[in-house]
Scaffold this active site. Structure first.
Site, PDB file in Angstrom:
ATOM      1  N   GLY A  16      14.381  -9.775  20.524  1.00  0.00           N
ATOM      2  CA  GLY A  16      13.228 -10.551  20.083  1.00  0.00           C
ATOM      3  C   GLY A  16      13.595 -11.749  19.212  1.00  0.00           C
ATOM      4  O   GLY A  16      14.645 -12.384  19.374  1.00  0.00           O
ATOM      5  N   ARG A  37      19.021  -1.091  13.977  1.00  0.00           N
ATOM      6  CA  ARG A  37      19.018   0.333  13.609  1.00  0.00           C
ATOM      7  C   ARG A  37      19.775   1.173  14.612  1.00  0.00           C
ATOM      8  O   ARG A  37      20.218   2.274  14.289  1.00  0.00           O
ATOM      9  CB  ARG A  37      17.594   0.839  13.397  1.00  0.00           C
ATOM     10  CG  ARG A  37      16.661   0.687  14.557  1.00  0.00           C
ATOM     11  CD  ARG A  37      15.274   1.211  14.180  1.00  0.00           C
ATOM     12  NE  ARG A  37      14.271   0.771  15.127  1.00  0.00           N
ATOM     13  CZ  ARG A  37      13.014   1.132  15.097  1.00  0.00           C
ATOM     14  NH1 ARG A  37      12.597   1.922  14.127  1.00  0.00           N
ATOM     15  NH2 ARG A  37      12.149   0.690  15.989  1.00  0.00           N
ATOM     16  N   ASP A  62      18.773   0.362   9.285  1.00  0.00           N
ATOM     17  CA  ASP A  62      17.398   0.834   9.462  1.00  0.00           C
ATOM     18  C   ASP A  62      16.670   0.539   8.159  1.00  0.00           C
ATOM     19  O   ASP A  62      16.936   1.173   7.135  1.00  0.00           O
ATOM     20  CB  ASP A  62      17.404   2.337   9.760  1.00  0.00           C
ATOM     21  CG  ASP A  62      16.000   2.901   9.904  1.00  0.00           C
ATOM     22  OD1 ASP A  62      15.017   2.189   9.630  1.00  0.00           O
ATOM     23  OD2 ASP A  62      15.885   4.078  10.300  1.00  0.00           O
ATOM     24  N   VAL A  63      15.768  -0.417   8.191  1.00  0.00           N
ATOM     25  CA  VAL A  63      15.136  -0.848   6.936  1.00  0.00           C
ATOM     26  C   VAL A  63      14.128   0.174   6.407  1.00  0.00           C
ATOM     27  O   VAL A  63      13.636   0.032   5.291  1.00  0.00           O
ATOM     28  CB  VAL A  63      14.454  -2.241   7.058  1.00  0.00           C
ATOM     29  CG1 VAL A  63      15.449  -3.306   7.449  1.00  0.00           C
ATOM     30  CG2 VAL A  63      13.257  -2.207   7.991  1.00  0.00           C
ATOM     31  N   ASN A  89      13.184  -9.760   9.010  1.00  0.00           N
ATOM     32  CA  ASN A  89      12.485  -9.961  10.291  1.00  0.00           C
ATOM     33  C   ASN A  89      11.932  -8.665  10.890  1.00  0.00           C
ATOM     34  O   ASN A  89      10.915  -8.691  11.576  1.00  0.00           O
ATOM     35  CB  ASN A  89      13.473 -10.620  11.273  1.00  0.00           C
ATOM     36  CG  ASN A  89      12.990 -10.594  12.699  1.00  0.00           C
ATOM     37  OD1 ASN A  89      12.142 -11.392  13.089  1.00  0.00           O
ATOM     38  ND2 ASN A  89      13.490  -9.645  13.493  1.00  0.00           N
ATOM     39  N   TYR A 158      -0.872  -3.537  10.661  1.00  0.00           N
ATOM     40  CA  TYR A 158      -0.031  -4.738  10.717  1.00  0.00           C
ATOM     41  C   TYR A 158      -0.508  -5.779   9.709  1.00  0.00           C
ATOM     42  O   TYR A 158       0.279  -6.320   8.922  1.00  0.00           O
ATOM     43  CB  TYR A 158      -0.081  -5.295  12.133  1.00  0.00           C
ATOM     44  CG  TYR A 158       0.866  -6.428  12.400  1.00  0.00           C
ATOM     45  CD1 TYR A 158       2.229  -6.193  12.591  1.00  0.00           C
ATOM     46  CD2 TYR A 158       0.405  -7.738  12.494  1.00  0.00           C
ATOM     47  CE1 TYR A 158       3.095  -7.242  12.863  1.00  0.00           C
ATOM     48  CE2 TYR A 158       1.271  -8.788  12.769  1.00  0.00           C
ATOM     49  CZ  TYR A 158       2.614  -8.532  12.953  1.00  0.00           C
ATOM     50  OH  TYR A 158       3.481  -9.570  13.226  1.00  0.00           O
ATOM     51  N   LYS A 162       1.454  -7.229   6.395  1.00  0.00           N
ATOM     52  CA  LYS A 162       1.910  -8.625   6.305  1.00  0.00           C
ATOM     53  C   LYS A 162       1.251  -9.353   5.120  1.00  0.00           C
ATOM     54  O   LYS A 162       1.880 -10.216   4.494  1.00  0.00           O
ATOM     55  CB  LYS A 162       1.632  -9.365   7.614  1.00  0.00           C
ATOM     56  CG  LYS A 162       2.454  -8.859   8.795  1.00  0.00           C
ATOM     57  CD  LYS A 162       3.956  -9.076   8.623  1.00  0.00           C
ATOM     58  CE  LYS A 162       4.730  -8.798   9.905  1.00  0.00           C
ATOM     59  NZ  LYS A 162       6.190  -8.972   9.772  1.00  0.00           N
ATOM     60  N   THR A 193       7.882 -12.021  22.985  1.00  0.00           N
ATOM     61  CA  THR A 193       8.819 -10.903  22.787  1.00  0.00           C
ATOM     62  C   THR A 193       8.110  -9.621  23.210  1.00  0.00           C
ATOM     63  O   THR A 193       6.978  -9.649  23.673  1.00  0.00           O
ATOM     64  CB  THR A 193       9.173 -10.791  21.299  1.00  0.00           C
ATOM     65  OG1 THR A 193       7.948 -10.523  20.590  1.00  0.00           O
ATOM     66  CG2 THR A 193       9.809 -12.054  20.771  1.00  0.00           C
ATOM     67  N   ASP A 194       8.760  -8.479  22.960  1.00  0.00           N
ATOM     68  CA  ASP A 194       8.084  -7.194  23.237  1.00  0.00           C
ATOM     69  C   ASP A 194       6.809  -7.104  22.398  1.00  0.00           C
ATOM     70  O   ASP A 194       5.764  -6.694  22.894  1.00  0.00           O
ATOM     71  CB  ASP A 194       9.016  -6.026  22.903  1.00  0.00           C
ATOM     72  CG  ASP A 194      10.224  -6.003  23.824  1.00  0.00           C
ATOM     73  OD1 ASP A 194      10.126  -6.559  24.942  1.00  0.00           O
ATOM     74  OD2 ASP A 194      11.265  -5.438  23.433  1.00  0.00           O
TER      75      ASP A 194
HETATM   76  P1  NAP Z   1       9.990  -7.081  18.514  1.00  0.00           P
HETATM   77  O1  NAP Z   1      10.330  -7.751  19.788  1.00  0.00           O
HETATM   78  O2  NAP Z   1       9.106  -5.863  18.549  1.00  0.00           O
HETATM   79  O3  NAP Z   1      11.343  -6.730  17.732  1.00  0.00           O
HETATM   80  C1  NAP Z   1      11.286  -6.052  16.516  1.00  0.00           C
HETATM   81  C2  NAP Z   1      12.672  -5.852  15.973  1.00  0.00           C
HETATM   82  O4  NAP Z   1      12.554  -5.130  14.728  1.00  0.00           O
HETATM   83  C3  NAP Z   1      13.553  -4.990  16.888  1.00  0.00           C
HETATM   84  O5  NAP Z   1      14.880  -5.451  16.821  1.00  0.00           O
HETATM   85  C4  NAP Z   1      13.433  -3.611  16.259  1.00  0.00           C
HETATM   86  O6  NAP Z   1      14.527  -2.755  16.508  1.00  0.00           O
HETATM   87  C5  NAP Z   1      13.403  -4.009  14.796  1.00  0.00           C
HETATM   88  N1  NAP Z   1      12.971  -2.926  13.920  1.00  0.00           N
HETATM   89  C6  NAP Z   1      11.819  -2.231  13.939  1.00  0.00           C
HETATM   90  N2  NAP Z   1      11.838  -1.278  12.981  1.00  0.00           N
HETATM   91  C7  NAP Z   1      13.041  -1.368  12.361  1.00  0.00           C
HETATM   92  C8  NAP Z   1      13.650  -0.676  11.307  1.00  0.00           C
HETATM   93  N3  NAP Z   1      13.073   0.373  10.684  1.00  0.00           N
HETATM   94  N4  NAP Z   1      14.890  -1.065  10.900  1.00  0.00           N
HETATM   95  C9  NAP Z   1      15.514  -2.099  11.510  1.00  0.00           C
HETATM   96  N5  NAP Z   1      14.987  -2.780  12.544  1.00  0.00           N
HETATM   97  C10 NAP Z   1      13.766  -2.414  12.958  1.00  0.00           C
HETATM   98  O7  NAP Z   1       9.263  -8.095  17.524  1.00  0.00           O
HETATM   99  P2  NAP Z   1       9.345  -9.695  17.422  1.00  0.00           P
HETATM  100  O8  NAP Z   1       8.221 -10.275  18.189  1.00  0.00           O
HETATM  101  O9  NAP Z   1      10.749 -10.148  17.673  1.00  0.00           O
HETATM  102  O10 NAP Z   1       8.968  -9.870  15.884  1.00  0.00           O
HETATM  103  C11 NAP Z   1       9.886 -10.313  14.888  1.00  0.00           C
HETATM  104  C12 NAP Z   1       9.099 -10.651  13.656  1.00  0.00           C
HETATM  105  O11 NAP Z   1       8.133 -11.677  13.946  1.00  0.00           O
HETATM  106  C13 NAP Z   1       8.281  -9.479  13.087  1.00  0.00           C
HETATM  107  O12 NAP Z   1       8.306  -9.526  11.679  1.00  0.00           O
HETATM  108  C14 NAP Z   1       6.873  -9.765  13.594  1.00  0.00           C
HETATM  109  O13 NAP Z   1       5.890  -9.154  12.788  1.00  0.00           O
HETATM  110  C15 NAP Z   1       6.837 -11.275  13.529  1.00  0.00           C
HETATM  111  N6  NAP Z   1       5.823 -11.894  14.382  1.00  0.00           N
HETATM  112  C16 NAP Z   1       5.895 -11.812  15.729  1.00  0.00           C
HETATM  113  C17 NAP Z   1       4.929 -12.422  16.520  1.00  0.00           C
HETATM  114  C18 NAP Z   1       4.978 -12.379  18.027  1.00  0.00           C
HETATM  115  O14 NAP Z   1       4.023 -12.885  18.669  1.00  0.00           O
HETATM  116  N7  NAP Z   1       6.019 -11.840  18.636  1.00  0.00           N
HETATM  117  C19 NAP Z   1       3.867 -13.139  15.908  1.00  0.00           C
HETATM  118  C20 NAP Z   1       3.811 -13.213  14.515  1.00  0.00           C
HETATM  119  C21 NAP Z   1       4.808 -12.586  13.767  1.00  0.00           C
HETATM  120  P3  NAP Z   1      14.531  -1.658  17.732  1.00  0.00           P
HETATM  121  O15 NAP Z   1      14.994  -2.398  18.946  1.00  0.00           O
HETATM  122  O16 NAP Z   1      15.491  -0.620  17.243  1.00  0.00           O
HETATM  123  O17 NAP Z   1      13.120  -1.137  17.871  1.00  0.00           O
END
Ligand code: NAP
Length: 234
Positions: A16, A37, A62-63, A89, A158, A162, A193-194
């Site tokens: 992501g 993690r 693992d946060v 992140n 969520y 945030k 992303t996912d």
């Molecule tokens: P994502 O595709 O779901 O990826 C999340 C990442 O966080 C994955 O690498 C996951 O690891 C990791 N993670 C989850 N729990 C964890 C833990 N306890 N310790 C360490 N790593 C952990 O999400 P994303 O879209 O890339 O989002 C990244 C950031 O952007 C987040 O803060 C999200 O809230 C923010 N954001 C995203 C969007 C959007 O549209 N995508 C919009 C606004 C804000 P695993 O692979 O092990 O699960």
């Protein structure tokens, strides 16, 4: 990794936005600690970004686990001896199926554990190294979903996590100003992303919104909430 490069730690960087932030920071000549993690997925992502193993190193993180965060901070201190940028992140539970009036509070608790306390604890663990950096930056990856000004209901776990992360950003920015540490919250925007469930802007654009706050000059802002370098309402 080369000893002359500043060090950036990115949490949740095995996929992501986090993985793309790691790639872009390596392109800006950072030595990047790619937090994951899952050790296998972290190693795979690091080798994908940097096959020669020169600029990106995977580190188990693992946060949601205090001992994992401590082990990561020890690893960074012993292996690299510095930390200049922290990108908080990692996040979970974009709970589109929930409403505050009926939310499963166990889900809310899990979201707070990772999205708020994970960022908080990781920051505390790396602060001794960040304080020694010539240009320290903390970037909390937030979301417009955490903007109290914009909330009308929905995604309660969520959004509350945030909004709390945004509050933490303000507190840390005020307290760490004397240490010259710039602390900002950044929304990447809806990103493919996912978590973005396949829609949204290209991952490179969402990540660039985050990287902007990692590259701020010393006289740059602190305690703000931004997307693409422009302020968002709290
Ligand atoms: P994502 O595709 O779901 O990826 C999340 C990442 O966080 C994955 O690498 C996951 O690891 C990791 N993670 C989850 N729990 C964890 C833990 N306890 N310790 C360490 N790593 C952990 O999400 P994303 O879209 O890339 O989002 C990244 C950031 O952007 C987040 O803060 C999200 O809230 C923010 N954001 C995203 C969007 C959007 O549209 N995508 C919009 C606004 C804000 P695993 O692979 O092990 O699960």
């Amino acid at each position: 990794m080369p000893a002359d490069r500043p060090v950036a730690v990115v949490t949740g960087a095995n996929r992501g936005i986090g993985r793309e932030v790691a790639r872009q920071l390596a392109g800006h000549r950072f030595a990047v600690v790619l937090g994951s993690r899952d050790p296998g997925r972290g190693e795979q992502a690091a080798r994908h970004l940097d096959p020669a193993g020169q600029a990106v190193a995977a580190c188990v993180l693992d946060v949601a686990s205090a001992s994992s965060i401590e082990a990561m901070a020890d690893w960074v201190g012993e292996r690299l001896g510095r930390a200049d940028v922290l990108v908080n992140n990692a996040a979970i539970h974009y709970d589109t199926g929930q409403r505050a009036e009926s939310a499963d509070l166990d889900v809310v608790q899990e979201a707070l554990q990772t999205n708020l306390l994970g960022a908080w604890r990781t920051t505390q663990a790396l602060l001794p190294l960040l304080r020694r950096s010539p240009h320290p930056r903390i970037v909390n990856v937030s979301s417009e979903g955490g903007s109290i000004a914009e909330m009308t209901g929905g995604t309660p776990a969520y959004s509350v996590s945030k909004a709390a992360l945004n509050a933490l950003t303000r507190l840390l920015a005020g307290e760490l100003r004397r240490d010259r540490i710039l602390v900002n919250a950044v929304c990447p925007g809806w990103t493919a992303t996912d978590m973005g469930e396949g829609g949204g802007r290209p991952v490179a654009e969402g990540a660039a919104s985050v990287v902007w706050a990692a590259l701020l000059p010393d006289e740059g802002p602190t305690g703000g909430f931004y997307r693409d370098g422009r302020p968002l309402p709290w």
